[in-house]
Design a protein around this motif. Structure first.
Motif, PDB file in Angstrom:
ATOM      1  N   LEU A  14      35.902  45.271  32.973  1.00 59.56           N
ATOM      2  CA  LEU A  14      34.529  45.747  32.720  1.00 59.56           C
ATOM      3  C   LEU A  14      34.324  46.036  31.241  1.00 59.56           C
ATOM      4  CD1 LEU A  14      33.443  48.457  35.326  1.00 59.56           C
ATOM      5  CD2 LEU A  14      32.339  46.269  34.860  1.00 59.56           C
ATOM      6  N   LEU A  68      28.084  50.960  31.448  1.00 58.76           N
ATOM      7  CA  LEU A  68      28.275  49.639  32.035  1.00 58.76           C
ATOM      8  C   LEU A  68      27.703  49.634  33.443  1.00 58.76           C
ATOM      9  CD1 LEU A  68      32.017  49.476  30.933  1.00 58.76           C
ATOM     10  CD2 LEU A  68      30.092  48.345  29.791  1.00 58.76           C
ATOM     11  N   PRO A  69      26.772  48.689  33.747  1.00 62.34           N
ATOM     12  CA  PRO A  69      26.159  48.668  35.073  1.00 62.34           C
ATOM     13  C   PRO A  69      27.176  48.278  36.146  1.00 62.34           C
ATOM     14  CG  PRO A  69      25.460  46.753  33.784  1.00 62.34           C
ATOM     15  CD  PRO A  69      26.294  47.600  32.883  1.00 62.34           C
ATOM     16  N   LEU A  70      27.167  48.995  37.274  1.00 64.25           N
ATOM     17  CA  LEU A  70      28.088  48.696  38.377  1.00 64.25           C
ATOM     18  C   LEU A  70      27.434  47.826  39.438  1.00 64.25           C
ATOM     19  CD1 LEU A  70      29.976  52.094  38.859  1.00 64.25           C
ATOM     20  CD2 LEU A  70      30.835  49.975  37.852  1.00 64.25           C
ATOM     21  N   LEU A 118      30.200  58.660  36.168  1.00 68.55           N
ATOM     22  CA  LEU A 118      29.119  57.851  36.727  1.00 68.55           C
ATOM     23  C   LEU A 118      27.779  58.539  36.502  1.00 68.55           C
ATOM     24  CD1 LEU A 118      30.769  57.007  40.167  1.00 68.55           C
ATOM     25  CD2 LEU A 118      30.591  55.508  38.168  1.00 68.55           C
ATOM     26  N   LEU A 133      37.884  51.819  40.777  1.00 65.43           N
ATOM     27  CA  LEU A 133      37.865  51.669  39.329  1.00 65.43           C
ATOM     28  C   LEU A 133      39.284  51.866  38.833  1.00 65.43           C
ATOM     29  CD1 LEU A 133      35.938  51.477  36.803  1.00 65.43           C
ATOM     30  CD2 LEU A 133      36.373  53.918  36.582  1.00 65.43           C
ATOM     31  N   LEU A 162      37.359  46.651  37.927  1.00 68.94           N
ATOM     32  CA  LEU A 162      37.103  46.948  39.341  1.00 68.94           C
ATOM     33  C   LEU A 162      37.990  46.089  40.227  1.00 68.94           C
ATOM     34  CD1 LEU A 162      33.186  46.929  39.221  1.00 68.94           C
ATOM     35  CD2 LEU A 162      34.694  48.935  39.253  1.00 68.94           C
ATOM     36  N   PRO A 170      28.227  43.426  26.883  1.00 70.20           N
ATOM     37  CA  PRO A 170      28.033  42.881  28.239  1.00 70.20           C
ATOM     38  C   PRO A 170      26.567  43.036  28.670  1.00 70.20           C
ATOM     39  CG  PRO A 170      29.960  44.348  28.176  1.00 70.20           C
ATOM     40  CD  PRO A 170      29.245  44.504  26.864  1.00 70.20           C
ATOM     41  N   ARG A 200      24.151  52.301  39.711  1.00 69.80           N
ATOM     42  CA  ARG A 200      24.947  53.276  38.967  1.00 69.80           C
ATOM     43  C   ARG A 200      25.480  52.664  37.669  1.00 69.80           C
ATOM     44  NH1 ARG A 200      29.366  55.435  43.152  1.00 69.80           N
ATOM     45  NH2 ARG A 200      29.571  53.196  43.533  1.00 69.80           N
ATOM     46  N   LEU A 213      28.662  53.097  34.846  1.00 72.38           N
ATOM     47  CA  LEU A 213      29.925  53.718  34.473  1.00 72.38           C
ATOM     48  C   LEU A 213      29.840  54.023  32.985  1.00 72.38           C
ATOM     49  CD1 LEU A 213      32.889  54.300  35.452  1.00 72.38           C
ATOM     50  CD2 LEU A 213      33.463  52.242  34.161  1.00 72.38           C
ATOM     51  N   ASP A 273      32.419  52.965  47.646  1.00 71.34           N
ATOM     52  CA  ASP A 273      31.790  51.805  48.291  1.00 71.34           C
ATOM     53  C   ASP A 273      32.822  50.707  48.559  1.00 71.34           C
ATOM     54  OD1 ASP A 273      32.345  50.983  45.735  1.00 71.34           O
ATOM     55  OD2 ASP A 273      30.294  50.381  45.226  1.00 71.34           O
ATOM     56  N   THR A 285      35.590  42.726  26.620  1.00 71.16           N
ATOM     57  CA  THR A 285      34.779  43.150  25.488  1.00 71.16           C
ATOM     58  C   THR A 285      35.112  44.590  25.128  1.00 71.16           C
ATOM     59  OG1 THR A 285      32.982  41.817  26.412  1.00 71.16           O
ATOM     60  CG2 THR A 285      32.407  43.278  24.601  1.00 71.16           C
ATOM     61  N   VAL A 296      33.699  47.900  24.169  1.00 67.46           N
ATOM     62  CA  VAL A 296      32.349  48.433  24.350  1.00 67.46           C
ATOM     63  C   VAL A 296      32.132  49.766  23.646  1.00 67.46           C
ATOM     64  CG1 VAL A 296      31.860  47.171  26.470  1.00 67.46           C
ATOM     65  CG2 VAL A 296      32.973  49.416  26.599  1.00 67.46           C
ATOM     66  N   ASP A 342      24.944  48.484  41.429  1.00 63.66           N
ATOM     67  CA  ASP A 342      24.351  49.177  42.579  1.00 63.66           C
ATOM     68  C   ASP A 342      23.451  50.321  42.107  1.00 63.66           C
ATOM     69  OD1 ASP A 342      26.217  50.911  41.573  1.00 63.66           O
ATOM     70  OD2 ASP A 342      27.361  51.132  43.419  1.00 63.66           O
ATOM     71  N   ARG A 368      35.139  49.874  46.537  1.00 62.73           N
ATOM     72  CA  ARG A 368      35.707  49.414  45.275  1.00 62.73           C
ATOM     73  C   ARG A 368      36.515  50.532  44.610  1.00 62.73           C
ATOM     74  NH1 ARG A 368      30.739  47.036  41.896  1.00 62.73           N
ATOM     75  NH2 ARG A 368      29.802  49.000  42.601  1.00 62.73           N
TER      76      ARG A 368
END
Lengths: 343, 343
Positions: A100, B52-54, B160, A60, A160, B37, B58, B60, A56, A134, A136, B56, A58
């Motif tokens: 992230l 981790l929410p991206l 993803l 990673l 990102l 987060p 999705r 990660l 999209d 953070t 995670v 959209d 972006r």
């Protein structure tokens, strides 16, 4: 990239020093036969991390580092701060300054003091706070007494970005900037390790650079970035020059050095250009943007001593020429860091 | 989750065994004061990885593991295969079966044989091929002779998914499935480590499960997943039961065990339920979907011995009750794996 003989059938300390022997080992052993995912910056790039397209627009950015520094605690930081900053900075060097999440994998020797582990963890939290990052997820392993010297931390990180910055984008005419004084981390660890007494306060520069790099990226066109860790400014410039196919003319007198680092360098007989930094970046900047980027760096607390230290040239591709003020000489590419376990 | 006293001011082998002492250490030391987060599955979940929410729709998924197995080479695998599969499987346990990329951080002892490193790397490549995964970035550190027992590998991974599966989603009535025989990895390593001679071929099950899990996810409603690594099926079920607030009734005779594992278990006096697996998953499945998911697992080469081994109940939340066929008894929660450095 040139492949040099890594030599011998046994792993030596040179293979972890950040210089040509390490790069040759990685090329010959780890990169061979691995195909990078389509559209990505993968293993073959041997950059500070990988960049994977998310489909999209972006990318990673993903990076990892294991930390084996000895001693674990040193003036200005410890292994925990080092692990967080090392990973945050590798992400930032690829242009990804919004973290992230980080992973933290601990391998610890049986009998290690819980209080020291708590101290390391508190230091990680503080560095995370500074970086807006953070932890995670994590992992904990224990090895038997005598099977590991204390503690190893591995951190990986993801961030990102829409624009990936590489370490191979230098072009003739680009100015080379460093974000501050050179050699502070390496000498702090060496002085602590050897119990030396020096005048003045020598402290590691270990710090998360993502805020500083964000400001620099907003100020002008950055063509390449790298953090001068193992092997110091010299290794970083050699690698950037080689990958970019340009020469670098480095003005020795322009390189910011603390008086304490000069003193430690003389005492130990080690070149400050070859010693690891953990809170500094090397930037290649288009000449017309150099002034703006320098001003942006100097306006940030972590960039007050930023300086323009060199220029990219067509001559001597892959080489670094040192202008001492009295004459010019080819800077020999270091084997990497002169001492093991510096980070 | 219950916090138990991790005990003492020194790290012990129990703190790395995958059981209550390890979980207490992580809760008390590493999770404390870390804020996840927004919208994420973070450190406090102590799941197989983070999600981790991206932004959209999705997520990660990110996970990490350090591998310290001894010996490095064992029947059915080695530390390289283990590192790749461990990370691929942790991603799959969160519902993320398409791997974006893996990291590989090597810490090696000075004097280690290059040929062994090459052998480990070839094994990583083969496991990556099976998983459809690629190592995209890495790190290499060398420690001095005697400072590390051989080799440590850390792998982190990213994948993803649009739907995250957790380890805390069991509901009363759910059936518990295992994807195959139990204990193969742990006993293979122990037998190799101790140079024991056994009848039959005991081999580690170490394998990437993402293809198998993809098939299971497509077949029916999976409420929770976990791979029974350190501490084996018993630790995994205890953790899932505790986090989900249900009891688990485990039918001992339904648990698939190889004859060679039974023999090794008797010889060593170690319960197969407490021993690490590296190519198996535990699934909680809604009762109406259990048959379909079982059929999907059995149709896959890595799931031929899959079985329904238990049921979730309202009684005894957080506990596992073993139905031996002659009667029922509470299964004691293991300290974790009975032996160190099993993975």
């Amino acid at each position: 990239m040139t492949t040099r003989a890594a030599g011998g059938d046994r792993i030596t300390l040179k293979h972890g020093a950040g210089g040509p022997a390490m790069r040759a080992l990685i090329e010959q052993l780890f990169v061979k036969g691995v195909e990078d995912p389509p559209g990505s910056v993968g293993l073959s790039a041997m950059d500070d991390g990988a960049a994977l397209p998310l489909g999209d627009g972006r990318f990673l950015v993903l990076t990892t580092d294991s930390h084996v520094v000895s001693p674990l605690f040193f003036p200005g930081g410890d292994i925990g701060r080092l692990a967080v900053c090392g990973t945050v900075n590798d992400l930032a060097m690829m242009g990804a300054t919004e973290v992230l999440g980080l992973t933290c994998a601990v391998v610890v020797e049986e009998g290690f003091a819980r209080a020291d582990l708590a101290r390391v963890h508190a230091s990680m939290r503080e560095a995370c706070r500074e970086a807006g990052a953070t932890v995670v997820t994590g992992d904990t392993k224990v090895m038997g007494k005598g099977q590991l010297d204390g503690l190893i931390l591995n951190t990986a990180g993801v961030a990102l970005t829409r624009k990936v910055v590489r370490d191979n984008g230098l072009r003739a005419g680009d100015r080379i900037l460093v974000t501050g004084t050179i050699g502070d981390h390496g000498f702090s660890v060496l002085v602590a390790r050897n119990g030396l007494e020096l005048d003045g306060e020598l402290r590691s520069d270990v710090a998360p650079l993502n805020g500083l790099i964000r400001a620099a990226l907003a100020a002008g066109d950055i063509t390449a970035m790298k953090d001068p860790t193992r092997g110091g400014l010299s290794s970083a410039l050699h690698e950037m020059a080689e990958k970019s196919g340009v020469g670098v003319l480095l003005e020795e007198k322009a390189v910011p050095l603390r008086q304490e680092v000069r003193a430690a360098a003389e005492l130990l007989g080690i070149d400050p250009l070859q010693v690891a930094n953990e809170g500094k970046a090397v930037l290649g900047v288009r000449p017309e943007a150099a002034g703006r980027v320098l001003a942006a760096l100097r306006a940030h607390p972590l960039g007050r001593n930023a300086a323009i230290v060199g220029t990219c040239v067509l001559e001597n591709p892959g080489r670094v020429v040192l202008d001492t003020g009295f004459g010019k000489r080819l800077l020999a590419e270091p084997e990497g860091d002169p001492q093991p376990r510096i980070c």
